[in-house]
Scaffold this motif. Structure first.
Motif, PDB file in Angstrom:
ATOM      1  N   PRO A  54      51.304   6.701  20.591  1.00 16.15           N
ATOM      2  CA  PRO A  54      50.574   7.834  21.171  1.00 16.15           C
ATOM      3  C   PRO A  54      49.522   8.360  20.204  1.00 16.15           C
ATOM      4  N   ARG A  55      48.426   8.854  20.758  1.00 13.86           N
ATOM      5  CA  ARG A  55      47.337   9.416  19.955  1.00 13.86           C
ATOM      6  C   ARG A  55      47.178  10.888  20.318  1.00 13.86           C
ATOM      7  N   PRO A  56      47.858  11.783  19.576  1.00 20.82           N
ATOM      8  CA  PRO A  56      47.776  13.204  19.931  1.00 20.82           C
ATOM      9  C   PRO A  56      46.372  13.766  19.700  1.00 20.82           C
ATOM     10  N   GLY A  57      45.986  14.665  20.556  1.00 24.11           N
ATOM     11  CA  GLY A  57      44.693  15.351  20.415  1.00 24.11           C
ATOM     12  C   GLY A  57      44.892  16.831  20.646  1.00 24.11           C
ATOM     13  N   ALA A  74      37.313   9.873  11.410  1.00 20.31           N
ATOM     14  CA  ALA A  74      38.026   9.333  10.254  1.00 20.31           C
ATOM     15  C   ALA A  74      39.537   9.284  10.480  1.00 20.31           C
ATOM     16  N   PHE A  75      40.007   9.865  11.594  1.00 15.48           N
ATOM     17  CA  PHE A  75      41.441   9.911  11.888  1.00 15.48           C
ATOM     18  C   PHE A  75      41.664   9.436  13.325  1.00 15.48           C
ATOM     19  N   PRO A  76      41.470   8.137  13.530  1.00 14.52           N
ATOM     20  CA  PRO A  76      41.512   7.596  14.895  1.00 14.52           C
ATOM     21  C   PRO A  76      42.878   7.634  15.553  1.00 14.52           C
ATOM     22  N   ASP A  77      43.947   7.894  14.780  1.00 19.06           N
ATOM     23  CA  ASP A  77      45.279   7.926  15.374  1.00 19.06           C
ATOM     24  C   ASP A  77      45.684   9.307  15.853  1.00 19.06           C
ATOM     25  N   GLY A  78      44.762  10.283  15.765  1.00 20.71           N
ATOM     26  CA  GLY A  78      45.017  11.568  16.388  1.00 20.71           C
ATOM     27  C   GLY A  78      44.952  12.753  15.459  1.00 20.71           C
ATOM     28  N   GLN A  79      45.089  13.937  16.073  1.00 25.57           N
ATOM     29  CA  GLN A  79      45.055  15.202  15.347  1.00 25.57           C
ATOM     30  C   GLN A  79      46.193  16.076  15.857  1.00 25.57           C
ATOM     31  N   LEU A  80      46.925  16.675  14.918  1.00 26.37           N
ATOM     32  CA  LEU A  80      48.006  17.606  15.223  1.00 26.37           C
ATOM     33  C   LEU A  80      47.576  19.007  14.828  1.00 26.37           C
ATOM     34  N   TYR A  81      48.014  20.010  15.597  1.00 24.40           N
ATOM     35  CA  TYR A  81      47.612  21.395  15.315  1.00 24.40           C
ATOM     36  C   TYR A  81      48.814  22.318  15.521  1.00 24.40           C
ATOM     37  N   ALA A  82      48.975  23.271  14.598  1.00 25.27           N
ATOM     38  CA  ALA A  82      49.984  24.317  14.738  1.00 25.27           C
ATOM     39  C   ALA A  82      49.377  25.638  14.319  1.00 25.27           C
ATOM     40  N   GLY A  83      49.566  26.650  15.140  1.00 24.35           N
ATOM     41  CA  GLY A  83      49.015  27.972  14.847  1.00 24.35           C
ATOM     42  C   GLY A  83      50.057  28.938  14.353  1.00 24.35           C
ATOM     43  N   GLY A  84      50.942  28.498  13.484  1.00 26.89           N
ATOM     44  CA  GLY A  84      52.002  29.357  12.968  1.00 26.89           C
ATOM     45  C   GLY A  84      53.286  29.143  13.748  1.00 26.89           C
ATOM     46  N   ALA A  90      54.904  14.588  19.876  1.00 25.41           N
ATOM     47  CA  ALA A  90      53.512  14.192  20.084  1.00 25.41           C
ATOM     48  C   ALA A  90      53.219  12.822  19.494  1.00 25.41           C
ATOM     49  N   LEU A  91      53.981  12.437  18.469  1.00 22.80           N
ATOM     50  CA  LEU A  91      53.801  11.133  17.826  1.00 22.80           C
ATOM     51  C   LEU A  91      54.630  10.037  18.477  1.00 22.80           C
ATOM     52  N   GLY A  92      55.302  10.383  19.577  1.00 18.64           N
ATOM     53  CA  GLY A  92      56.080   9.384  20.296  1.00 18.64           C
ATOM     54  C   GLY A  92      57.481   9.209  19.776  1.00 18.64           C
ATOM     55  N   GLU A  93      57.952  10.146  18.950  1.00 21.20           N
ATOM     56  CA  GLU A  93      59.293  10.069  18.394  1.00 21.20           C
ATOM     57  C   GLU A  93      60.221  11.022  19.146  1.00 21.20           C
ATOM     58  N   ARG A  94      61.500  10.880  18.888  1.00 24.07           N
ATOM     59  CA  ARG A  94      62.482  11.750  19.526  1.00 24.07           C
ATOM     60  C   ARG A  94      63.274  12.453  18.435  1.00 24.07           C
ATOM     61  N   PRO A  95      62.944  13.707  18.127  1.00 28.51           N
ATOM     62  CA  PRO A  95      63.653  14.405  17.045  1.00 28.51           C
ATOM     63  C   PRO A  95      65.099  14.677  17.415  1.00 28.51           C
ATOM     64  N   ALA A  96      65.953  14.585  16.414  1.00 27.49           N
ATOM     65  CA  ALA A  96      67.372  14.877  16.636  1.00 27.49           C
ATOM     66  C   ALA A  96      67.559  16.373  16.850  1.00 27.49           C
ATOM     67  N   ALA A 153      53.519   7.508   8.599  1.00 24.56           N
ATOM     68  CA  ALA A 153      53.186   6.381   7.719  1.00 24.56           C
ATOM     69  C   ALA A 153      52.651   5.224   8.556  1.00 24.56           C
ATOM     70  N   GLY A 154      51.555   4.654   8.087  1.00 21.69           N
ATOM     71  CA  GLY A 154      50.926   3.580   8.841  1.00 21.69           C
ATOM     72  C   GLY A 154      49.919   4.079   9.855  1.00 21.69           C
ATOM     73  N   ARG A 155      49.696   5.385   9.912  1.00 24.27           N
ATOM     74  CA  ARG A 155      48.706   5.957  10.841  1.00 24.27           C
ATOM     75  C   ARG A 155      47.695   6.791  10.058  1.00 24.27           C
ATOM     76  N   ARG A 156      46.599   7.095  10.721  1.00 27.11           N
ATOM     77  CA  ARG A 156      45.577   7.977  10.140  1.00 27.11           C
ATOM     78  C   ARG A 156      45.458   9.187  11.050  1.00 27.11           C
ATOM     79  N   VAL A 157      46.186  10.244  10.692  1.00 27.03           N
ATOM     80  CA  VAL A 157      46.293  11.450  11.511  1.00 27.03           C
ATOM     81  C   VAL A 157      45.872  12.653  10.681  1.00 27.03           C
ATOM     82  N   LEU A 158      45.122  13.560  11.301  1.00 27.09           N
ATOM     83  CA  LEU A 158      44.730  14.815  10.658  1.00 27.09           C
ATOM     84  C   LEU A 158      45.631  15.929  11.177  1.00 27.09           C
TER      85      LEU A 158
END
Length: 474
Positions: free
Chosen positions: A256-259, A315-325, A338-344, A361-366
């Motif tokens: 997945p490529r989060p935006g 420069a970050f073709p694998d996506g961008q993550l954002y958190a506002g606090g 958002a990265l396609g994982e399933r947190p425990a 790891a292995g991705r270019r994400v901002l």
């Protein structure tokens, strides 16, 4: 004299090819902290906490003096006193990043990640060479202290993720027969890692061992249900179904490529210089750069962070993550999804952070962290990724973070912002009142924008009317 340092395994150094005796374990721990930020000033208090922890009751009688002693002995050991400089409440090791194996490794892995889909054969070559630089599985092996342990955990998670990326490339390149047994060993060592099992299933199927692949899947499904009460991830279920139907499964997994970036502000003014500096840092090859923006309330650090992030999306073709606090655990869980994982469920923050960094790891994400007082668990800290942070306590930022101060706008920039929102003609008719309005707003973009929006919504008001209205309300 040519100095080279190793951190991907036991800490070591060579001078013109000759091994250097780095002394006692605590002395080596100080060197390790300096090597992770070459050329950067590392505050003494950070060295103290990294060596003896945050609980000052566990510190020795004179921790600052002991750090100074370790630094003195390191200067003698390295045979170049001018390389280790004490200045402004800290120490700086003046060696180039290329002298440390970690940064060469990170540069190679970042290049491999960029080529993963365009040139998988070249990406495989780079990853094989990069992973071969490790001596064993533990970075900073034998180095004591909290800093070394945190670094070990981070680098170990990143290495494991890159190992999985390499196996993904091997299978995609038709080398499934060469790696199927190694994948079986890895799957046995990580019985709940679904990406490892996905690759194992795919390799078995491509080797003609379809019945065995389906048996492995059923064992995974039963184990996840028994131990976690979960079904396998959709990508693994889909692969098993394709195998059952006799279809040819996909090779390289498309992640997945989060935006998640908020919209950019089109009329941002007066920040071109700061934006350029920040973007230059974020585009630096290798490593995991962090840009920290700080300034008084209303100066627009949030808007600048988002603007900078939009400017470097390429420069970050694998996506961008954002958190506002918010709560770090909640943010990490959302990032993982958002990265396609399933947190425990209910996992501690430390475990979520390790899972998050392994997923990156292995991705270019901002990653943009807006208003995070302590961004430490949310920083990507893996090569190829980067972060923009606002509102962070300077004491908790990593030593290598680039800090940029954001202040009020210059008077001419404040005038331009008012004109863009209210209209050039309307502002130009009352230059003195416009200057007074900007002064009442402290030349702060947020207050200027609020005042200008109020004025634009009332075309029958003059600028002087708004100035009087604001003055009456203090």
């Amino acid at each position: 004299m040519r100095l080279e340092f190793r951190v991907l395994g036991p800490l070591g150094a060579t001078c013109d090819g000759r091994e250097v005796d780095l002394g006692r374990p605590q002395q080596r721990a100080v060197l390790a902290a300096l090597l992770l930020a070459p050329g950067q000033l590392v505050p003494t208090d950070r060295l103290v906490e990294g060596l003896w922890g945050e609980d000052d009751t566990c510190w020795p009688k004179d921790p600052v003096g002991q750090i100074g002693t370790h630094a003195h002995r390191l200067r003698r050991a390295l045979g170049a006193p001018e390389l280790l400089v004490a200045a402004a409440g800290g120490y700086r090791l003046a060696v180039p990043r290329e002298a440390v194996d970690l940064f060469r490794y990170e540069g190679a892995t970042a290049e491999a990640v960029a080529l993963r889909h365009e040139d998988p054969a070249r990406a495989r070559e780079l990853l094989v060479a990069a992973l071969a630089t490790w001596e064993g599985d533990r970075a900073l092996d034998g180095v004591p202290g909290a800093f070394a342990e945190r670094t070990r955990e981070r680098l170990s998670a990143g290495r494991f993720a890159l190992v999985k990326t390499l196996f993904d490339l091997e299978v995609a390149l038709g080398r499934h027969a060469d790696v199927v047994e190694s994948l079986a060993v890895l799957a046995a060592a990580h019985p709940q890692d679904e990406e490892v099992h996905r690759l194992h299933l795919l390799a078995l199927h491509r080797c003609g061992r379809t019945a065995e692949a389906l048996a492995v899947y059923e064992a995974l499904r039963e184990r996840l249900d028994r131990e976690l009460g979960l079904e396998p991830a959709p990508v693994v279920v889909e692969l098993a179904e394709r195998i059952r139907r006799g279809e040819t499964p996909m090779s390289l997994r498309r992640l997945p490529r989060p935006g998640q970036l908020p919209p950019d502000i089109p009329d941002l003014v007066g920040r071109a210089g700061l934006a350029g500096q920040a973007q230059q840092v974020l585009r630096t090859a290798g490593g995991s750069p962090v840009v920290a923006l700080s300034g008084p309330a209303g100066c627009g650090t949030s808007a600048l962070a988002v603007h900078v992030a939009h400017g470097v999306q390429d420069a970050f073709p694998d996506g961008q993550l954002y958190a506002g606090g918010g709560d770090p655990g909640t943010i990490l869980a959302a990032f993982l999804r958002a990265l396609g994982e399933r947190p425990a469920g209910c996992a501690p923050v430390g475990e979520l952070t390790a899972h998050y960094r392994a997923a990156l790891a292995g991705r270019r994400v901002l990653v943009v962290l807006d208003g995070a007082a302590d961004p430490t668990p949310l920083l990507p800290a893996v090569p190829g990724c980067a972060a923009v942070v606002t509102g962070a306590d300077p004491e908790v930022l990593p030593a290598e973070a680039v800090r940029l101060a954001v202040g009020p706008l210059e008077p001419h920039d404040a005038h331009e912002l008012l004109a863009r929102i209210v209209g050039v003609e309307r502002i130009s008719r009352e230059p003195a009142a416009a200057v007074e309005l900007a002064g009442l707003c402290g030349h702060l973009p947020v207050l200027l924008r609020t005042a200008a929006t109020r004025l634009a919504a009332r075309p029958w008001w003059s600028v002087a009317d708004l100035v009087r209205w604001l003055a009456e309300r203090g």
